[in-house]
Design an enzyme around this catalytic site. Sequence first.
Site, short mmCIF file in Angstrom:
data_model
loop_
_atom_site.label_atom_id
_atom_site.label_comp_id
_atom_site.label_asym_id
_atom_site.label_seq_id
_atom_site.Cartn_x
_atom_site.Cartn_y
_atom_site.Cartn_z
CE LYS A 77 -2.70 0.17 3.50
NZ LYS A 77 -1.85 0.93 4.44
CB THR A 79 5.03 0.10 -2.76
OG1 THR A 79 5.92 -0.43 -1.77
CG2 THR A 79 5.72 0.09 -4.12
NE ARG A 100 0.24 4.84 8.93
CZ ARG A 100 -0.06 3.59 9.28
NH1 ARG A 100 -0.45 3.33 10.52
NH2 ARG A 100 0.02 2.61 8.42
CE LYS A 111 4.13 -2.82 8.19
NZ LYS A 111 3.59 -1.45 8.14
CB ALA A 279 -4.55 1.28 11.09
CG PHE A 307 -3.43 -2.59 9.25
CD1 PHE A 307 -2.31 -3.29 8.81
CD2 PHE A 307 -3.44 -2.14 10.55
CE1 PHE A 307 -1.24 -3.55 9.67
CE2 PHE A 307 -2.39 -2.40 11.42
CZ PHE A 307 -1.29 -3.11 10.97
CG PHE A 387 3.86 -9.25 -5.84
CD1 PHE A 387 4.75 -9.60 -4.84
CD2 PHE A 387 2.93 -8.25 -5.57
CE1 PHE A 387 4.73 -8.97 -3.59
CE2 PHE A 387 2.90 -7.61 -4.33
CZ PHE A 387 3.81 -7.98 -3.34
CD1 TRP A 415 8.66 -3.12 -5.02
CD2 TRP A 415 9.05 -4.31 -6.87
NE1 TRP A 415 9.73 -3.95 -4.77
CE2 TRP A 415 10.00 -4.69 -5.89
CE3 TRP A 415 9.11 -4.93 -8.13
CZ2 TRP A 415 10.96 -5.67 -6.11
CZ3 TRP A 415 10.07 -5.90 -8.36
CH2 TRP A 415 10.98 -6.27 -7.35
#
Length: 562
Positions: A77, A79, A100, A111, A279, A307, A387, A415
């Site tokens: 998200k 990205t 954020r 992460k 979140a 999220f 992807f 990406w």
Amino acid sequence: MMATGAIVSDIEIARQARMERIGVIAAELGLHEEEWEGYGRYKAKIDLNVLRRLENKPEGKLILVTSINPTAAGEGKTTVSVGLAQALNRIGRKTVLAVREPSLGPCFGLKGGAAGGGYSQVVPMEDINLHFTGDMHAVTSAHNLLAALIDNHLQQGNSLGLDPRRIVWKRVVDMNDRALRHIMIGMGGKTEGVPREDGFEITVASEIMAILCLTEGLGELKEALSRMLIGYTYTGQAVYVRDLQAQGAMAVLLKEAVKPNLVQTLENTPALVHGGPFANIAHGCNSLTATRMALKLGEYAVTEAGFGADLGAEKFLHIKCGKGSLSPAAVVIVATVRALKLHGGAAKDVLAREDLAALARGFANLQKHAESIAAVRLPFVVAVNEFPTDTEGEVELLKKLCREHGFAVELCRVWEQGGAGGEGLARAVVAAAEGAGEGFVPAYRADDEIPVKAEAIARTFYGAEGVNFSDKARKQIEEFKKNGWDKLPLCMAKTQYSLSDQAALVGRPEGFTITIRELKPSLGAGFIVAMTGDILRMPGLPKVPAALRMDIDQDGTVHGLF
């Protein structure tokens, strides 16, 4: 910027970036020299006077990026948010990104970093993911100053009559540390303080972080700090920060943290990175101040909510937009083939294998989030974040399912390709944002009863059949009514992995109810937290933390941060 050859790690890509000096980025934004303060070559704090200077300037269009329920496969998200901002600039729309700040807890836990990925990152990536400009530490210090003042008040005679058993203000640390969830303090004798139970939460769960992200200016911040509940007296009376007269000292520690941080993306798009509430346990949005600046400084402001749409977008709309009188012009819902296959029952270790049946089943999760956004009258575009393992058949099936349901959909390759890979998405977003629309229509009113608000959220955004309240929560509802706290928005603390309050129920579960076990008043932030399931305000580390893959060499080069 295009990727070539073998896959390169995020940190390697970030190090190869040709960043502009932050003064160049500030000048291109239209900031005056006295309106920003450099933190090294590539970071700056922006003075709040910018908003006063631009008070009468019309605001740009707000684009909210949200997603399906996250999975272990990743959705990207942030990205997509970064790539979309870059793409909007590429097609001639002056755009500012507002996101954020990462928390050290998840960074060293699961992460490993949260600044986007591939050729759609905010930089300097290492600084942003680590100590950045010190905002997280300022929030931690202000929070723990209040904790120290509370315990000192008990030690020095307790003139307010605080009941040590009913102090609700805990301590915080910006790290995942489950051993600190429940502790005893004041041990060791009379001079060591009053013995009592206490505990730690993670810094991004602090009410001070929520206040930082929902107030505009030091005056409003200080007033909000003064309203925070710290506990109750022996006779059951509420005690607030203002009773300790602690808000002034706390605001002193936050005087720089209130200023948004200016950085840039890999393509030199200006990015405001400021604030970082979770979140699943808080409201999950960057600061209102940064968002307001982005709207004043650009034609478009791209921001994200944490999220899935059931958590981040819902809170963004009812809490942040309600507080700031905002309304997104359009919403982007990020989905991936991989994640939808997991929601459709595919095993994690076979996601590289084509599985059209699992994808079709998992589409129901995306469908619910799209229905939720449509229910509050906002236009949206589905961004299929591609992807390398996605097959042509899977991508075409997902786009076909979206079109059959009337969803605008665009393939997103930001990406791999940066802004160039998001130009189609950018054009679709512009079309949605510039179309005729009525604007956000809330699912509930702030003056609705607490059960009515909870039912509205659960039915509209989760697809639940209803809400159950524990005996404790029902007693709290009556207490909140008595104290006049019940006319505030609800901030649902719920698992991010499911539309329900049970993490294992992936996809689009049906026939479930949400159980609210406890309510927590966040009076300074201006909302009530409804605790569901087994959600925790202090996460723990996984079996193999990301920290174990990190290192630094003698030249100061960091390895393993991604």
